[in-house]
Scaffold this motif. Structure first.
Motif, PDB file in Angstrom:
ATOM      1  N   ARG A 176      56.602  57.395  41.248  1.00 37.56           N
ATOM      2  CA  ARG A 176      55.189  57.787  41.150  1.00 37.56           C
ATOM      3  C   ARG A 176      54.749  57.880  39.700  1.00 37.56           C
ATOM      4  NH1 ARG A 176      53.670  59.068  46.102  1.00 37.56           N
ATOM      5  NH2 ARG A 176      55.262  59.609  47.598  1.00 37.56           N
ATOM      6  N   THR A 177      53.469  57.588  39.481  1.00 40.36           N
ATOM      7  CA  THR A 177      52.884  57.689  38.147  1.00 40.36           C
ATOM      8  C   THR A 177      51.370  57.840  38.318  1.00 40.36           C
ATOM      9  OG1 THR A 177      52.863  56.712  35.931  1.00 40.36           O
ATOM     10  CG2 THR A 177      52.604  55.191  37.780  1.00 40.36           C
ATOM     11  N   ASP A 178      50.661  57.846  37.218  1.00 39.11           N
ATOM     12  CA  ASP A 178      49.206  57.794  37.297  1.00 39.11           C
ATOM     13  C   ASP A 178      48.703  56.756  36.307  1.00 39.11           C
ATOM     14  OD1 ASP A 178      49.059  59.077  34.747  1.00 39.11           O
ATOM     15  OD2 ASP A 178      49.021  61.029  35.709  1.00 39.11           O
ATOM     16  N   ILE A 179      47.532  56.213  36.612  1.00 40.63           N
ATOM     17  CA  ILE A 179      46.922  55.181  35.787  1.00 40.63           C
ATOM     18  C   ILE A 179      45.480  55.589  35.529  1.00 40.63           C
ATOM     19  CG2 ILE A 179      46.362  52.737  35.577  1.00 40.63           C
ATOM     20  CD1 ILE A 179      48.531  52.186  37.698  1.00 40.63           C
ATOM     21  N   SER A 180      45.073  55.536  34.280  1.00 43.59           N
ATOM     22  CA  SER A 180      43.727  55.946  33.891  1.00 43.59           C
ATOM     23  C   SER A 180      42.848  54.715  33.672  1.00 43.59           C
ATOM     24  CB  SER A 180      43.810  56.770  32.600  1.00 43.59           C
ATOM     25  OG  SER A 180      42.547  57.171  32.190  1.00 43.59           O
ATOM     26  N   PHE A 181      41.621  54.793  34.197  1.00 43.04           N
ATOM     27  CA  PHE A 181      40.652  53.717  34.071  1.00 43.04           C
ATOM     28  C   PHE A 181      39.323  54.273  33.582  1.00 43.04           C
ATOM     29  CE2 PHE A 181      43.316  52.580  37.755  1.00 43.04           C
ATOM     30  CZ  PHE A 181      43.751  51.316  37.399  1.00 43.04           C
TER      31      PHE A 181
ATOM     32  N   ARG B  96      35.092  48.291  41.074  1.00 41.39           N
ATOM     33  CA  ARG B  96      35.120  49.243  39.965  1.00 41.39           C
ATOM     34  C   ARG B  96      36.139  50.338  40.243  1.00 41.39           C
ATOM     35  NH1 ARG B  96      28.826  50.488  39.309  1.00 41.39           N
ATOM     36  NH2 ARG B  96      28.237  48.671  38.112  1.00 41.39           N
ATOM     37  N   ALA B  97      36.712  50.877  39.186  1.00 42.64           N
ATOM     38  CA  ALA B  97      37.671  51.967  39.329  1.00 42.64           C
ATOM     39  C   ALA B  97      37.037  53.163  40.028  1.00 42.64           C
ATOM     40  CB  ALA B  97      38.211  52.370  37.962  1.00 42.64           C
ATOM     41  N   SER B  98      35.761  53.390  39.811  1.00 41.75           N
ATOM     42  CA  SER B  98      35.073  54.515  40.439  1.00 41.75           C
ATOM     43  C   SER B  98      34.963  54.359  41.957  1.00 41.75           C
ATOM     44  CB  SER B  98      33.684  54.703  39.832  1.00 41.75           C
ATOM     45  OG  SER B  98      32.895  53.551  40.043  1.00 41.75           O
ATOM     46  N   GLU B  99      35.220  53.156  42.483  1.00 39.09           N
ATOM     47  CA  GLU B  99      35.154  52.904  43.929  1.00 39.09           C
ATOM     48  C   GLU B  99      36.515  52.974  44.612  1.00 39.09           C
ATOM     49  OE1 GLU B  99      31.465  49.785  44.101  1.00 39.09           O
ATOM     50  OE2 GLU B  99      33.390  49.011  43.400  1.00 39.09           O
ATOM     51  N   LEU B 100      37.593  53.188  43.850  1.00 39.30           N
ATOM     52  CA  LEU B 100      38.929  53.252  44.437  1.00 39.30           C
ATOM     53  C   LEU B 100      39.044  54.435  45.386  1.00 39.30           C
ATOM     54  CD1 LEU B 100      41.254  52.475  41.404  1.00 39.30           C
ATOM     55  CD2 LEU B 100      40.821  51.024  43.397  1.00 39.30           C
ATOM     56  N   LYS B 101      39.844  54.236  46.439  1.00 39.82           N
ATOM     57  CA  LYS B 101      40.082  55.272  47.431  1.00 39.82           C
ATOM     58  C   LYS B 101      41.579  55.311  47.767  1.00 39.82           C
ATOM     59  CE  LYS B 101      35.550  55.142  49.559  1.00 39.82           C
ATOM     60  NZ  LYS B 101      34.976  55.556  48.345  1.00 39.82           N
ATOM     61  N   PRO B 102      42.082  56.473  48.214  1.00 38.62           N
ATOM     62  CA  PRO B 102      43.481  56.534  48.649  1.00 38.62           C
ATOM     63  C   PRO B 102      43.759  55.484  49.717  1.00 38.62           C
ATOM     64  CG  PRO B 102      42.585  58.738  48.448  1.00 38.62           C
ATOM     65  CD  PRO B 102      41.420  57.774  48.285  1.00 38.62           C
ATOM     66  N   GLY B 103      44.905  54.836  49.602  1.00 31.52           N
ATOM     67  CA  GLY B 103      45.296  53.775  50.524  1.00 31.52           C
ATOM     68  C   GLY B 103      45.080  52.388  49.968  1.00 31.52           C
ATOM     69  N   HIS B 104      44.218  52.247  48.964  1.00 34.25           N
ATOM     70  CA  HIS B 104      44.042  50.937  48.337  1.00 34.25           C
ATOM     71  C   HIS B 104      45.334  50.540  47.628  1.00 34.25           C
ATOM     72  CE1 HIS B 104      39.368  51.118  48.032  1.00 34.25           C
ATOM     73  NE2 HIS B 104      39.764  50.553  49.147  1.00 34.25           N
ATOM     74  N   VAL B 105      45.658  49.268  47.699  1.00 31.97           N
ATOM     75  CA  VAL B 105      46.799  48.719  46.955  1.00 31.97           C
ATOM     76  C   VAL B 105      46.205  47.936  45.797  1.00 31.97           C
ATOM     77  CG1 VAL B 105      48.847  47.262  47.035  1.00 31.97           C
ATOM     78  CG2 VAL B 105      48.179  48.585  49.057  1.00 31.97           C
ATOM     79  N   ILE B 106      46.551  48.346  44.578  1.00 31.41           N
ATOM     80  CA  ILE B 106      45.997  47.702  43.393  1.00 31.41           C
ATOM     81  C   ILE B 106      47.088  46.914  42.679  1.00 31.41           C
ATOM     82  CG2 ILE B 106      44.142  49.372  43.112  1.00 31.41           C
ATOM     83  CD1 ILE B 106      45.784  50.723  40.907  1.00 31.41           C
ATOM     84  N   ARG B 107      46.660  45.882  41.984  1.00 33.01           N
ATOM     85  CA  ARG B 107      47.569  45.042  41.194  1.00 33.01           C
ATOM     86  C   ARG B 107      47.119  45.147  39.748  1.00 33.01           C
ATOM     87  NH1 ARG B 107      47.477  39.456  39.745  1.00 33.01           N
ATOM     88  NH2 ARG B 107      49.580  38.698  39.396  1.00 33.01           N
ATOM     89  N   VAL B 108      48.015  45.655  38.885  1.00 34.57           N
ATOM     90  CA  VAL B 108      47.675  45.839  37.471  1.00 34.57           C
ATOM     91  C   VAL B 108      48.818  45.346  36.590  1.00 34.57           C
ATOM     92  CG1 VAL B 108      46.155  47.815  37.869  1.00 34.57           C
ATOM     93  CG2 VAL B 108      48.559  48.210  37.431  1.00 34.57           C
ATOM     94  N   GLU B 109      48.452  44.987  35.366  1.00 35.44           N
ATOM     95  CA  GLU B 109      49.444  44.637  34.354  1.00 35.44           C
ATOM     96  C   GLU B 109      49.980  45.968  33.819  1.00 35.44           C
ATOM     97  OE1 GLU B 109      49.614  41.104  31.113  1.00 35.44           O
ATOM     98  OE2 GLU B 109      47.861  42.392  31.080  1.00 35.44           O
ATOM     99  N   PHE B 110      51.268  46.202  33.936  1.00 32.98           N
ATOM    100  CA  PHE B 110      51.818  47.533  33.693  1.00 32.98           C
ATOM    101  C   PHE B 110      53.014  47.473  32.753  1.00 32.98           C
ATOM    102  CE2 PHE B 110      54.374  51.249  34.933  1.00 32.98           C
ATOM    103  CZ  PHE B 110      53.414  52.246  34.830  1.00 32.98           C
ATOM    104  N   GLY B 111      52.932  48.211  31.656  1.00 26.71           N
ATOM    105  CA  GLY B 111      54.076  48.377  30.765  1.00 26.71           C
ATOM    106  C   GLY B 111      54.263  47.279  29.744  1.00 26.71           C
TER     107      GLY B 111
END
Length: 71
Positions: free
Chosen positions: A52-57, A4-19
């Motif tokens: 750098r950017t930000d992503i909202s979940f 879950r997005a609420s479990e993300l922590k700094p250092g995690h590498v995430i893969r998302v569909e972007f743009g």
């Protein structure tokens, strides 16, 4: 690993569909913050440290975590 997005922590590498459709990108999570009802991940491109950017979940939204750079 899917979490879950609420479990993300700094250092995690995430893969998302972007743009654009089917444009999968890897991002390193630099920080997490709460913004109203959403979780905002401050991230940078894994390949390009300066981009750098930000992503909202939604907090219950699932995210693919492909690595943990702090491990």
């Amino acid at each position: 690993m899917i979490m879950r997005a609420s479990e993300l922590k700094p250092g995690h590498v995430i893969r998302v569909e972007f743009g654009d459709y089917d444009n999968w990108q890897s991002f390193v999570v630099d920080g997490i913050r709460q913004a109203k009802d959403n979780i905002v991940a401050d991230v940078h491109y894994r390949k390009y440290d300066t981009a750098r950017t930000d992503i909202s979940f939604r907090p219950d939204e699932t995210v693919e975590v492909i690595a943990d750079e702090t491990a």
